[in-house]
Design an enzyme around this catalytic site. Structure first.
Site, mmCIF file in Angstrom:
data_model
loop_
_atom_site.group_PDB
_atom_site.id
_atom_site.type_symbol
_atom_site.label_atom_id
_atom_site.label_comp_id
_atom_site.label_asym_id
_atom_site.label_seq_id
_atom_site.Cartn_x
_atom_site.Cartn_y
_atom_site.Cartn_z
ATOM 1 N N GLY A 26 0.822 -1.187 0.023
ATOM 2 C CA GLY A 26 -0.275 0.194 0.002
ATOM 3 C C GLY A 26 1.005 1.486 -0.095
ATOM 4 O O GLY A 26 1.865 1.303 -0.466
ATOM 5 N N SER A 27 0.453 2.070 0.725
ATOM 6 C CA SER A 27 1.132 3.486 0.634
ATOM 7 C C SER A 27 2.379 3.586 1.489
ATOM 8 O O SER A 27 2.915 4.727 1.094
ATOM 9 C CB SER A 27 0.159 4.529 1.254
ATOM 10 O OG SER A 27 -0.958 4.793 0.349
ATOM 11 N N THR A 28 2.741 2.751 2.082
ATOM 12 C CA THR A 28 3.998 2.788 2.511
ATOM 13 C C THR A 28 5.223 2.613 1.296
ATOM 14 O O THR A 28 6.290 3.269 1.475
ATOM 15 C CB THR A 28 4.402 1.394 3.465
ATOM 16 O OG1 THR A 28 4.116 0.205 2.923
ATOM 17 C CG2 THR A 28 3.585 1.488 4.758
ATOM 18 N N PHE A 29 4.814 2.078 0.389
ATOM 19 C CA PHE A 29 5.699 2.004 -0.869
ATOM 20 C C PHE A 29 6.033 3.370 -1.561
ATOM 21 O O PHE A 29 6.865 3.752 -2.275
ATOM 22 C CB PHE A 29 5.153 1.045 -2.033
ATOM 23 C CG PHE A 29 6.150 0.851 -3.030
ATOM 24 C CD1 PHE A 29 7.292 0.159 -3.034
ATOM 25 C CD2 PHE A 29 6.086 1.459 -4.222
ATOM 26 C CE1 PHE A 29 8.214 -0.396 -4.000
ATOM 27 C CE2 PHE A 29 6.849 1.222 -5.163
ATOM 28 C CZ PHE A 29 7.977 0.243 -5.115
ATOM 29 N N LYS A 30 5.023 4.385 -1.213
ATOM 30 C CA LYS A 30 5.182 5.621 -1.588
ATOM 31 C C LYS A 30 6.652 6.219 -1.085
ATOM 32 O O LYS A 30 7.102 7.392 -1.795
ATOM 33 C CB LYS A 30 4.203 6.724 -1.095
ATOM 34 C CG LYS A 30 2.818 6.281 -1.579
ATOM 35 C CD LYS A 30 1.563 7.120 -1.372
ATOM 36 C CE LYS A 30 0.280 6.716 -2.146
ATOM 37 N NZ LYS A 30 -0.938 7.267 -1.231
#
Length: 487
Positions: free
Chosen positions: A217-221
């Site tokens: 999810g957004s941790t990959f941002k």
């Protein structure tokens, strides 16, 4: 010698050669396989007829051997079994070993090369052979905090010392009690084994490092932002942030969480996009950067690379070259599509930023000591290379600090301590709640702990869960315990 005798002698010689060859093959070539065969009862008795070394956390043995009055001689027992099971594993008379019990088996049973002189000394003095003790890097207070904070929810927590790579906590739930598999009551062991393997929650899987990997999810941002900064952008660079992002070459449209608008102008700075975790901004950023740049940055952080701590870690992965089109690139930039990670990998990304861009090798074993407590082996921290520049690490630190101060990660705030973090809410299937993520390090200006938390399918909050609501408070408790343990 007449012809019949010569023939008979030749046959006898051939038979002797065959006999010697067969004996050599069995006793030398096949010896390791035969010794390791679970059906070899003598090998099993040899493993159990002398004290196996303890596995130590802090100043306490969490796995130890005690003498018993049966044919095996010693029984393996586990203190706080479920809490430490993901690290210790089990040592079973029927099902072999897992975890540290398997990875450090020769040290624990005393046959490792590093213990050669100890074996010679025992032979000369007539002392009963004993295995070495294996000391883990886990800090009891941090492990307990992670265990308690995760509660009855399914998921995992990993905490690292970003300066060294030492694993301070490794929790996976649901867990199991290794004592059930270490029993000498074989019928009870088989029943426990069948029950554990039939459990749909898979308690034997160490979710922190193995099993099915997760969409981040957004941790990959964080990775996408790192690639952008490495390409020359700055935190203040304006980027497109539309309410909806039509994905090229498809009819699909990428929206923001809850259908929200990221910016009334349709644009915002890179720092603001990370602070509020804007999907459309990062989807467009991924398209601008391209799949190759995202993959290169992911691999610099450790994706698609084998890793052992010494437990084997499942590789995190980014879609391979040639198997990702523009719409999939946009989705990958926000940690969806086929991007998959372990919680350890997410903690490593955060720890790398905390350590000025250097990726330290994670490790679980601190030292090995022989019977008289002399250190015979230690793990020396070492770098796996630089993933990002010092400048990029400093920029990401400032951006992630804003996430906790005024963005999606405010639930991780700690009075008097600057925390740098990132939330994530990862979609799985249309009929299942999302996974909730949070990763962080602290203190932001002098990091000593990095942590990653995943709560499967929203945990107690189900469809109402976000990384900021369900995972951030868990990370906060772990960070507080780590800072307290080191103060």
């Amino acid at each position: 010698m007449n012809t019949p005798l010569r023939r008979l002698a030749a046959v006898v010689i051939v038979m002797f050669v065959a006999l010697m060859g067969s004996a050599t093959w069995v006793q030398y070539v096949q010896a390791p396989a035969l010794n390791n065969d679970n059906r070899n009862v003598r090998t099993l008795y040899r493993e159990f007829d002398h004290p196996r070394g303890p596995i130590v956390v802090g100043d306490k043995a969490v796995a130890s051997s005690t003498p018993v009055d049966d044919s095996f001689g010693y029984l393996r027992s586990y203190a706080d079994g479920p809490t430490y099971a993901p690290a210790t594993g089990y040592f079973s008379v029927i099902y072999g070993a897992s975890g540290i019990e398997k990875a450090m088996n020769t040290e624990l049973n005393g046959t490792a090369d590093s213990l050669f002189y100890s074996r010679v000394r025992d032979l000369i003095t007539g002392k009963q052979p004993e295995g070495a003790s294996v000391e883990l890097t886990i800090v009891p207070a941090v492990q307990k905090a992670a265990w308690d904070a995760l509660g009855s929810q399914t998921g995992a927590v990993v905490a690292l010392d970003p300066r060294t790579g030492a694993i301070l906590a490794m929790v996976s739930k649901p867990s199991y009690d290794p004592n059930q598999l270490a029993s000498h009551d074989t019928a009870a062991v088989r029943q426990a084994w069948d029950t554990l393997n039939a459990d749909p929650t898979h308690p034997l899987v160490n979710r922190a490092i193995a099993g099915d990997t997760y969409p981040p999810g957004s941790t990959f941002k964080i990775v996408t932002a790192a690639a952008a900064l490495e390409s020359g952008l700055t935190p203040d660079t304006p980027i497109a942030a539309p309410d909806q992002l039509p994905l090229p070459q498809s009819s699909a449209v990428l929206g923001n969480y809850g259908g929200e608008s990221c910016s009334p102008t349709g644009a915002q700075t890179l720092a603001d996009a990370l602070r509020i975790s804007c999907n459309t901004a990062f989807g467009q950023l991924g398209l601008n950067l391209g799949a190759d740049a995202l993959r290169k940055q992911a691999e610099a952080f450790g994706f698609d690379t084998p890793l052992q701590i010494p437990l084997r870690v499942t590789q995190s992965r980014f879609p391979p070259d040639g198997q990702i089109d523009p719409p999939q690139t946009a989705m990958s930039a926000i940690g969806q599509y086929d991007v998959r990670v372990t919680p350890l990998q997410v903690a490593m990304i955060t720890a790398t930023i905390a350590d000025d861009g250097r990726r330290m090798a994670p490790y679980l074993v601190k030292a090995v000591r022989n019977q008289d407590l002399t250190v015979v082996d230690t793990t020396q921290p070492h770098s796996l290379g630089r993933a990002i520049s010092s400048r990029t690490a400093a920029q990401l630190t400032a951006m992630m600090t804003e996430v906790v101060q005024s963005g999606t990660g405010t639930a991780a705030q700690i009075p008097g301590v600057a925390v740098a973090g990132k939330t994530g809410t990862a979609q799985t299937t249309s009929d299942a709640p999302p996974h909730a993520w949070f990763t962080a390090f602290a203190p932001a200006d002098n990091p000593t702990v990095a942590v990653a938390v995943v709560v499967e399918h929203g945990g107690d909050l189900g469809n109402e869960a976000t990384g900021g609501r369900i995972a951030a408070p868990i990370a906060k408790a772990v960070i507080q315990a780590a800072l307290g343990a080191r103060s």
